[in-house]
Scaffold this motif. Structure first.
Motif, PDB file in Angstrom:
ATOM      1  N   ALA A 291       0.848  -1.184   0.000  1.00 61.88           N
ATOM      2  CA  ALA A 291       0.000   0.000   0.000  1.00 61.88           C
ATOM      3  C   ALA A 291       0.887   1.239   0.000  1.00 61.88           C
ATOM      4  O   ALA A 291       1.793   1.367   0.818  1.00 61.88           O
ATOM      5  CB  ALA A 291      -0.907   0.013   1.220  1.00 61.88           C
ATOM      6  N   VAL A 292       0.656   2.144  -0.943  1.00 59.17           N
ATOM      7  CA  VAL A 292       1.451   3.363  -1.071  1.00 59.17           C
ATOM      8  C   VAL A 292       0.613   4.554  -0.631  1.00 59.17           C
ATOM      9  O   VAL A 292      -0.478   4.774  -1.142  1.00 59.17           O
ATOM     10  CB  VAL A 292       1.930   3.576  -2.529  1.00 59.17           C
ATOM     11  N   ILE A 293       1.125   5.294   0.330  1.00 61.21           N
ATOM     12  CA  ILE A 293       0.460   6.498   0.807  1.00 61.21           C
ATOM     13  C   ILE A 293       1.259   7.699   0.315  1.00 61.21           C
ATOM     14  O   ILE A 293       2.450   7.828   0.612  1.00 61.21           O
ATOM     15  CB  ILE A 293       0.376   6.511   2.348  1.00 61.21           C
ATOM     16  N   TYR A 294       0.622   8.581  -0.441  1.00 60.81           N
ATOM     17  CA  TYR A 294       1.288   9.747  -0.990  1.00 60.81           C
ATOM     18  C   TYR A 294       1.160  10.920  -0.025  1.00 60.81           C
ATOM     19  O   TYR A 294       0.058  11.313   0.341  1.00 60.81           O
ATOM     20  CB  TYR A 294       0.684  10.122  -2.343  1.00 60.81           C
ATOM     21  N   ALA A 295       2.289  11.457   0.389  1.00 52.69           N
ATOM     22  CA  ALA A 295       2.323  12.655   1.227  1.00 52.69           C
ATOM     23  C   ALA A 295       3.079  13.712   0.451  1.00 52.69           C
ATOM     24  O   ALA A 295       4.305  13.706   0.393  1.00 52.69           O
ATOM     25  CB  ALA A 295       2.994  12.365   2.561  1.00 52.69           C
ATOM     26  N   GLU A 296       2.340  14.606  -0.193  1.00 54.48           N
ATOM     27  CA  GLU A 296       2.958  15.565  -1.100  1.00 54.48           C
ATOM     28  C   GLU A 296       2.727  16.984  -0.598  1.00 54.48           C
ATOM     29  O   GLU A 296       1.630  17.336  -0.191  1.00 54.48           O
ATOM     30  CB  GLU A 296       2.357  15.414  -2.500  1.00 54.48           C
ATOM     31  N   GLY A 297       3.779  17.795  -0.615  1.00 56.77           N
ATOM     32  CA  GLY A 297       3.649  19.177  -0.170  1.00 56.77           C
ATOM     33  C   GLY A 297       5.001  19.719   0.275  1.00 56.77           C
ATOM     34  O   GLY A 297       6.035  19.043   0.175  1.00 56.77           O
TER      35      GLY A 297
END
Length: 302
Positions: A294-300
């Protein structure tokens, strides 16, 4: 009432028609429009997806794009790749990943044709991987270098009695500078020049190597007026011609062995857009089957 509402909702969803499918036809050209910025995170799901409807997105997912381009490279139904639109505000890390996928695609021997409304550094960086690059008539190639602009609010805050309290360590901690100073500090200028210089040097070197152009010739353009006409860009080897869209479509049609078809001065060719190709090839990707990461994207910003 809640249960009744849910049953009614599921009944409506079940009655909705399936999303229009786009089968991949033999002899298709994969059309890649890079106008939207390409981001790491995938398109967020909304209520529209529940009803089988698609909605406009303000970005394109990087992973899906890379996977699709690499899959198309080995797909016998795809005869070539066509890049069009304009390269938006995609970051250079993602542009480098896209370029690597395009290099792999070109290595298979399948042709790549580029036709952008604006040829700046981003468009030249991608179109230089190989194949043919055309520019519309009366358009120019912009190779003016990289720059950065920052607004400073220090004086405005002082005039209005706004006090900004900051705790920072080191001269190069510049994130809060706009709220404290009236102009860029020497340290921030130094680090920005270094960063932009490294990025631009890599961009120019990649273009020069792929198009077999002397790096000094590209640097001369940058240090000069920074803009080339279509003819000048052709002479330098950055592009291969000046074409109208109908002429480009006619050339793409040759890839599909249907070059004789013509109607009212317009040309058409067998094509599938990247988003439709993704739907056709990965419509079952969301299923969890076996060992799955499972890939969780945390972008910012950090």
């Amino acid at each position: 009432v809640t249960l009744l509402g849910l049953l009614l909702l599921f009944a409506i969803v079940g009655a909705m028609p399936d999303v229009e499918s786009h089968p991949v036809v033999d002899g298709s050209v994969l059309v890649v429009d890079l106008t939207l910025p390409v981001m790491d995170n995938p398109k967020p799901a909304g209520l529209d997806s529940l009803f089988g409807q698609s909605s406009p997105s303000d970005s394109a997912p990087l992973h899906s794009m890379l996977t699709s381009i690499r899959l198309a490279a080995s797909d016998s139904r795809i005869v070539g790749l066509y890049m069009t639109g304009s390269v938006g505000s995609t970051g250079w890390a993602n542009l480098r990943a896209i370029r690597a996928a395009l290099v792999d695609f070109a290595a298979t021997g399948k042709p790549i044709l580029s036709y952008f409304s604006l040829y700046d550094e981003r468009a030249l960086y991608l179109s230089s991987v190989g194949g043919t690059a055309y520019i519309p008539p009366f358009h120019e190639v912009d190779l003016g270098g990289f720059s950065a602009e920052i607004n400073y609010y220090g004086e405005a805050f002082r005039r209005y009695g706004v006090e900004v309290q900051v705790t920072r360590v080191g001269k190069y901690k510049s994130a809060v500078e706009p709220y404290l100073l009236d102009k860029m500090s020497a340290e921030n200028r130094e680090q920005l020049q270094t960063l932009l210089g490294d990025l631009f040097a890599d961009c120019l070197q990649s273009i020069a190597d792929s198009r077999q152009i002397e790096l000094a010739d590209l640097q001369a353009v940058v240090e000069g007026r920074g803009v080339l006409t279509g003819a000048e860009a052709m002479d330098l080897g950055l592009i291969q011609g000046v074409r109208y869209e109908e002429q480009v479509a006619a050339e793409l049609r040759k890839w599909t062995d249907e070059e004789d078809w013509e109607e009212a001065g317009r040309y058409d060719y067998e094509q599938i857009w990247l988003s439709d190709y993704q739907e056709a090839e990965f419509e079952e990707d969301d299923r969890v089957d076996g060992a799955t990461v499972a890939v969780i994207y945390a972008e910012g910003e950090i």
